[in-house]
Design an enzyme around this catalytic site. Sequence first.
Site, short mmCIF file in Angstrom:
data_model
loop_
_atom_site.label_atom_id
_atom_site.label_comp_id
_atom_site.label_asym_id
_atom_site.label_seq_id
_atom_site.Cartn_x
_atom_site.Cartn_y
_atom_site.Cartn_z
N ASP A 101 0.90 -1.23 -0.26
CA ASP A 101 0.21 0.07 0.00
C ASP A 101 0.55 1.59 -0.09
O ASP A 101 1.79 0.96 0.71
CB ASP A 101 -0.65 -0.06 1.55
CG ASP A 101 -1.87 1.45 1.30
OD1 ASP A 101 -2.67 0.99 0.65
OD2 ASP A 101 -1.86 2.12 1.64
N TYR A 124 3.06 9.88 -0.51
CA TYR A 124 4.16 9.18 -0.07
C TYR A 124 5.75 9.42 -0.35
O TYR A 124 6.63 9.21 -0.06
CB TYR A 124 3.93 8.27 0.41
CG TYR A 124 2.54 7.49 0.85
CD1 TYR A 124 2.25 8.57 1.68
CD2 TYR A 124 2.62 6.15 1.06
CE1 TYR A 124 1.00 8.41 2.48
CE2 TYR A 124 1.48 5.75 1.71
CZ TYR A 124 0.96 6.60 2.57
OH TYR A 124 -0.29 6.82 2.96
N LYS A 134 -3.11 5.71 -3.87
CA LYS A 134 -4.03 7.18 -3.40
C LYS A 134 -3.95 7.92 -4.23
O LYS A 134 -2.21 8.65 -4.83
CB LYS A 134 -4.19 6.55 -2.62
CG LYS A 134 -3.95 5.50 -2.08
CD LYS A 134 -4.06 5.86 0.47
CE LYS A 134 -3.88 4.72 1.15
NZ LYS A 134 -1.93 4.71 0.75
N HIS A 175 -8.03 9.30 -1.57
CA HIS A 175 -7.15 9.43 -0.07
C HIS A 175 -7.77 10.59 1.10
O HIS A 175 -8.00 10.02 2.46
CB HIS A 175 -5.35 10.89 -0.41
CG HIS A 175 -4.65 9.87 1.15
ND1 HIS A 175 -3.06 9.89 0.12
CD2 HIS A 175 -4.74 10.03 2.24
CE1 HIS A 175 -2.67 9.19 1.36
NE2 HIS A 175 -3.32 9.52 2.70
#
Length: 282
Positions: free
Chosen positions: A54, A59, A84, A117
Amino acid sequence: MSTSHPQTVPTIPTVKLNNGVEIPQLGFGVFQVPDDETTTAVSAALEAGYRSIDTAAIYGNETGVGRALAASDIPREDLFITTKLWNADQGYDATLRAFDTSLGKLGLDHVDLYLIHWPTPARDLYADSWRAIERLATEGRIRAAGVSNFQPAHLQRLQDTGDLVPAVNQVELHPGLQQAELRAFHAAHGIATEAWSPLAQGAVLDDPAVTAIAERTGKSPAQVVLRWHLQLGTIVIPKSVTPARIRQNVDVFDFELTAQDMTAINATDRDLRTGPHPDQFN
């Protein structure tokens, strides 16, 4: 996968989503892992037996995940990859562009699960973003479509305006924040519950209910909490960059919590949030 490693790889159960796609119930999260460390961490997770990874655009480590996938000899159909859509990329056209960018960084021709998200209600773009995601699902570029951090009102709006019911809602969930009302909404509408921050970044690991069970079972407090998630039926994605911890987190299929254990942990719910409230985060 290395055959020299003495560890036996666990068989991880799957959860069948509302479109028939199966997702491993325990996966590996890479939130806050720097891109240059992500490849090593994901490779260690794949070697330990994880098949679900994931990540997210925000990120900044989709490229690192992609490198680990490219270096692995695990067949693509045996992997389950989630990423996401970030808040700044919401809107119909922007979502399609952002998806292409994520896919390029991951080095894949499809992802298994694509999530909005956050709803960021003040922007009021999540319904437009969802239409774009529905299109990507129709085109076969994502196997399952879902959301993250959505509240019942946000989910209801997607049901009212969209064609697809989200397959997954990934939310902060752990013994300190059990989200009973939201989980009941999910159950009523065929939406799978996925937990981020499943250990509350460690904040629930010294709860007396958890430590007592850990002592009795000979498992770590983290393993006890992950087992609680699994027995609730939650999909769970613990994160670690430590190989020993990565292996420990997946070693949770050889013991069971009793009904009394579950009740004791259920009693520790206390509205403990480690992240922002979805209604306020824009």
